[in-house]
Design an enzyme around this catalytic site. Sequence first.
Site, mmCIF file in Angstrom:
data_model
loop_
_atom_site.group_PDB
_atom_site.id
_atom_site.type_symbol
_atom_site.label_atom_id
_atom_site.label_comp_id
_atom_site.label_asym_id
_atom_site.label_seq_id
_atom_site.Cartn_x
_atom_site.Cartn_y
_atom_site.Cartn_z
ATOM 1 N N LEU A 32 92.233 42.794 -92.749
ATOM 2 C CA LEU A 32 93.507 42.913 -93.485
ATOM 3 C C LEU A 32 94.610 42.058 -92.887
ATOM 4 N N ILE A 45 96.050 46.247 -88.613
ATOM 5 C CA ILE A 45 96.184 47.722 -88.623
ATOM 6 C C ILE A 45 97.649 48.166 -88.642
ATOM 7 N N THR A 46 98.549 47.307 -88.164
ATOM 8 C CA THR A 46 99.964 47.699 -88.127
ATOM 9 C C THR A 46 100.673 47.467 -89.463
ATOM 10 N N GLY A 47 99.978 46.900 -90.439
ATOM 11 C CA GLY A 47 100.598 46.612 -91.732
ATOM 12 C C GLY A 47 100.567 47.814 -92.668
ATOM 13 N N SER A 81 93.170 38.525 -102.827
ATOM 14 C CA SER A 81 94.442 38.821 -103.499
ATOM 15 C C SER A 81 94.505 38.263 -104.915
ATOM 16 N N TYR A 92 99.865 30.477 -99.437
ATOM 17 C CA TYR A 92 99.189 31.768 -99.219
ATOM 18 C C TYR A 92 97.999 31.906 -100.169
ATOM 19 N N HIS A 106 100.186 46.061 -104.403
ATOM 20 C CA HIS A 106 100.241 47.504 -104.181
ATOM 21 C C HIS A 106 101.310 47.806 -103.143
ATOM 22 N N GLU A 135 96.933 36.835 -105.978
ATOM 23 C CA GLU A 135 97.638 35.547 -105.873
ATOM 24 C C GLU A 135 96.670 34.375 -106.047
ATOM 25 N N GLN A 165 99.497 36.492 -92.562
ATOM 26 C CA GLN A 165 100.912 36.237 -92.883
ATOM 27 C C GLN A 165 100.932 36.418 -94.386
ATOM 28 N N LEU A 188 94.598 36.676 -84.917
ATOM 29 C CA LEU A 188 93.649 35.987 -85.810
ATOM 30 C C LEU A 188 93.565 34.489 -85.538
ATOM 31 N N ASP A 232 98.780 48.374 -95.466
ATOM 32 C CA ASP A 232 97.433 48.836 -95.830
ATOM 33 C C ASP A 232 96.688 49.347 -94.606
HETATM 34 P P1 NAP Z 1 101.334 43.449 -94.272
HETATM 35 O O1 NAP Z 1 102.030 44.763 -94.354
HETATM 36 O O2 NAP Z 1 102.119 42.191 -94.250
HETATM 37 O O3 NAP Z 1 100.408 43.501 -92.942
HETATM 38 C C1 NAP Z 1 99.812 42.335 -92.437
HETATM 39 C C2 NAP Z 1 99.162 42.676 -91.121
HETATM 40 O O4 NAP Z 1 98.623 41.475 -90.536
HETATM 41 C C3 NAP Z 1 100.128 43.243 -90.044
HETATM 42 O O5 NAP Z 1 99.445 44.199 -89.290
HETATM 43 C C4 NAP Z 1 100.434 42.027 -89.210
HETATM 44 O O6 NAP Z 1 100.873 42.319 -87.898
HETATM 45 C C5 NAP Z 1 99.059 41.373 -89.188
HETATM 46 N N1 NAP Z 1 99.105 39.981 -88.744
HETATM 47 C C6 NAP Z 1 99.950 39.001 -89.144
HETATM 48 N N2 NAP Z 1 99.686 37.856 -88.496
HETATM 49 C C7 NAP Z 1 98.664 38.128 -87.635
HETATM 50 C C8 NAP Z 1 97.967 37.371 -86.675
HETATM 51 N N3 NAP Z 1 98.248 36.093 -86.451
HETATM 52 N N4 NAP Z 1 96.971 37.968 -85.973
HETATM 53 C C9 NAP Z 1 96.665 39.283 -86.179
HETATM 54 N N5 NAP Z 1 97.307 40.053 -87.080
HETATM 55 C C10 NAP Z 1 98.289 39.478 -87.790
HETATM 56 O O7 NAP Z 1 100.262 43.301 -95.435
HETATM 57 P P2 NAP Z 1 99.609 44.434 -96.383
HETATM 58 O O8 NAP Z 1 100.460 44.579 -97.567
HETATM 59 O O9 NAP Z 1 99.231 45.589 -95.564
HETATM 60 O O10 NAP Z 1 98.298 43.655 -96.863
HETATM 61 C C11 NAP Z 1 97.073 43.732 -96.146
HETATM 62 C C12 NAP Z 1 96.196 42.553 -96.501
HETATM 63 O O11 NAP Z 1 95.949 42.548 -97.901
HETATM 64 C C13 NAP Z 1 96.798 41.185 -96.197
HETATM 65 O O12 NAP Z 1 95.732 40.323 -95.857
HETATM 66 C C14 NAP Z 1 97.395 40.753 -97.509
HETATM 67 O O13 NAP Z 1 97.457 39.351 -97.571
HETATM 68 C C15 NAP Z 1 96.388 41.329 -98.472
HETATM 69 N N6 NAP Z 1 96.880 41.694 -99.804
HETATM 70 C C16 NAP Z 1 97.987 42.476 -99.944
HETATM 71 C C17 NAP Z 1 98.386 42.872 -101.196
HETATM 72 C C18 NAP Z 1 99.581 43.759 -101.403
HETATM 73 O O14 NAP Z 1 100.079 43.831 -102.534
HETATM 74 N N7 NAP Z 1 100.040 44.481 -100.393
HETATM 75 C C19 NAP Z 1 97.646 42.464 -102.328
HETATM 76 C C20 NAP Z 1 96.503 41.699 -102.133
HETATM 77 C C21 NAP Z 1 96.121 41.330 -100.861
HETATM 78 P P3 NAP Z 1 102.437 42.662 -87.603
HETATM 79 O O15 NAP Z 1 102.615 44.105 -88.004
HETATM 80 O O16 NAP Z 1 102.552 42.428 -86.142
HETATM 81 O O17 NAP Z 1 103.249 41.743 -88.461
HETATM 82 O O1 F7E Z 2 107.215 39.215 -105.113
HETATM 83 C C1 F7E Z 2 109.833 38.102 -107.403
HETATM 84 C C2 F7E Z 2 108.947 37.047 -106.774
HETATM 85 O O2 F7E Z 2 107.209 39.096 -102.633
HETATM 86 C C3 F7E Z 2 106.915 39.746 -106.388
HETATM 87 C C4 F7E Z 2 102.048 40.159 -101.376
HETATM 88 O O3 F7E Z 2 101.661 41.436 -100.937
HETATM 89 O O4 F7E Z 2 101.386 40.636 -103.633
HETATM 90 C C5 F7E Z 2 102.484 40.237 -102.829
HETATM 91 O O5 F7E Z 2 102.959 38.954 -103.222
HETATM 92 C C6 F7E Z 2 107.691 38.988 -107.452
HETATM 93 C C7 F7E Z 2 107.590 37.462 -107.313
HETATM 94 O O6 F7E Z 2 105.153 39.900 -103.883
HETATM 95 C C8 F7E Z 2 112.679 38.490 -105.201
HETATM 96 O O7 F7E Z 2 109.366 35.743 -107.161
HETATM 97 C C9 F7E Z 2 112.339 38.232 -107.318
HETATM 98 O O8 F7E Z 2 107.379 36.917 -108.578
HETATM 99 O O9 F7E Z 2 107.096 41.357 -103.773
HETATM 100 P P1 F7E Z 2 106.733 39.933 -103.770
HETATM 101 P P2 F7E Z 2 104.116 38.763 -104.311
HETATM 102 O O10 F7E Z 2 104.657 37.409 -104.124
HETATM 103 O O11 F7E Z 2 103.597 39.116 -105.667
HETATM 104 C C10 F7E Z 2 100.250 39.757 -103.595
HETATM 105 C C11 F7E Z 2 99.175 40.339 -104.478
HETATM 106 C C12 F7E Z 2 99.809 39.472 -102.208
HETATM 107 O O12 F7E Z 2 98.626 39.260 -101.961
HETATM 108 C C13 F7E Z 2 100.885 39.188 -101.214
HETATM 109 O O13 F7E Z 2 100.389 39.346 -99.882
HETATM 110 O O14 F7E Z 2 109.079 39.300 -107.305
HETATM 111 N N1 F7E Z 2 111.123 38.263 -106.722
HETATM 112 N N2 F7E Z 2 113.304 38.344 -106.407
HETATM 113 C C14 F7E Z 2 111.301 38.440 -105.406
HETATM 114 N N3 F7E Z 2 110.415 38.578 -104.396
HETATM 115 C C15 F7E Z 2 110.916 38.766 -103.150
HETATM 116 N N4 F7E Z 2 110.048 38.927 -102.114
HETATM 117 N N5 F7E Z 2 112.264 38.794 -102.890
HETATM 118 C C16 F7E Z 2 113.190 38.659 -103.885
HETATM 119 O O15 F7E Z 2 114.394 38.693 -103.641
#
Ligand code: NAP
Ligand code: F7E
Length: 349
Positions: A87, A11-13, A132, A156, A186, A134, A90, A66, A15
């Site tokens: 949600l 919830i603190t993340g 995801s 991941y 997103h 990914e 790590q 978790l 989304d």
């Molecule tokens: P985020 O900002 O990194 O938030 C992750 C959340 O998980 C935070 O609340 C975090 O707590 C919590 N968390 C981490 N480790 C935990 C643990 N051991 N026990 C309980 N809670 C824990 O991620 P997000 O972008 O909101 O994404 C939400 C979900 O969608 C994630 O599962 C992510 O993998 C997935 N996802 C994200 C994207 C994207 O583009 N954003 C795309 C596809 C899927 P803290 O605040 O304490 O760190």
């Molecule tokens: O990287 C490139 C990097 O870390 C995007 C997570 O929410 O979306 C996210 O994963 C791209 C990659 O996101 C830097 O190599 C270049 O190709 O923003 P990112 P991600 O890896 O796509 C998916 C859907 C999730 O599920 C994940 O939780 O950008 N890139 N230079 C970089 N990325 C980072 N972080 N930092 C750089 O300096």
Amino acid sequence: MASKRALITGITGQDGSYLTELLLRKGYDVWGIVRRSSTFNTSRIDHIYTDPHWSSMSLRLLYGDLTDSGRLTQIVEEVRPDEVYNLGAQSHVRVSFDEPEYTCDTVAMGTLRMLEAVRRIVPKARFYQASSSEMFGEVAETPQTENTPFRPRSPYGVGKVFAFHQTVNHRQAYGLFASNGILFNHESPRRGETFVTRKITRAVGRIKHGMQKKLYLGNLDAQRDWGFAGDYVEAMWLMLQHDEPDDFVVATGETHSVREFLEIAFGRVGLDYQDHVEIDPRYFRPTEVDLLLGDPTKAREKLGWEPRVSFRQLVEMMVDTDLALAHWEAEHGEGRLAPDGLYRTRPAN
Ligand code: NAP
Ligand code: F7E
């Protein structure tokens, strides 16, 4: 009629905070699991307690992790939710290469722990799994759909594939209403500062205000299908209101490179990214996902879901917010509590 109860892990993340707002607006009692940390980690949801618009609504937070199945079971017992949104994770792909075991403990085993708690205690509850793009990894086809094979390229991604299949198996084996949202990247002004989009927009604000000179990045050629987090949490909710559990791709149907993101972000403030960006090999990944492009047809046709915010609008929204934040920091000093309640540190990953 009593309000529906939703339980959110993560919830603190990013989304979690948008989903909480959406569910509160819909009249839910929202319960969230917060992991204990030595510093405050609730800055994305603090406004719900302080802003009068939100503070009359029902949000309750419980400590939990978790990695701790006993506690998760206890929480599900106490809350007895109608809907569970899993949600928590790590969620940083680069970090998952450094911490593969912990990443999979939260992403993969954490999901299994939640599914088991729901199956045993509230088997009629509806379960959303944050899957995801990914999982597609080294993509087998473009665009990616619900039928595209998974070829993950990071610890991941591998963990998310496990969680995806556990969710499907709990649906098939035990009749759980369990759905996977296969969400493509997103972003938002609440995105963590070490993901590439926010790292860029934070740097644009700071460079414009003379607080930073260079921005060090890795692979600029990577292409992602980037949407707005506020739109995507709506798809999560729609999946749990659907008449049957299923798996859905949630994406915009457009792909853009990191370089294009840079051009628009720096261009927004009249700068050329080439004058400020340098490549640092530390930000390359051992294995990279080169191209992601989702096909959201099924979500559109079955859920009536559409993204509202375009790529350009997303970049500009993030730049404008971070410009205002840098302006505030320039006046008040870094590391202080900014008006939106977020503490600031320098981007690292
Ligand atoms: P985020 O900002 O990194 O938030 C992750 C959340 O998980 C935070 O609340 C975090 O707590 C919590 N968390 C981490 N480790 C935990 C643990 N051991 N026990 C309980 N809670 C824990 O991620 P997000 O972008 O909101 O994404 C939400 C979900 O969608 C994630 O599962 C992510 O993998 C997935 N996802 C994200 C994207 C994207 O583009 N954003 C795309 C596809 C899927 P803290 O605040 O304490 O760190
Ligand atoms: O990287 C490139 C990097 O870390 C995007 C997570 O929410 O979306 C996210 O994963 C791209 C990659 O996101 C830097 O190599 C270049 O190709 O923003 P990112 P991600 O890896 O796509 C998916 C859907 C999730 O599920 C994940 O939780 O950008 N890139 N230079 C970089 N990325 C980072 N972080 N930092 C750089 O300096």
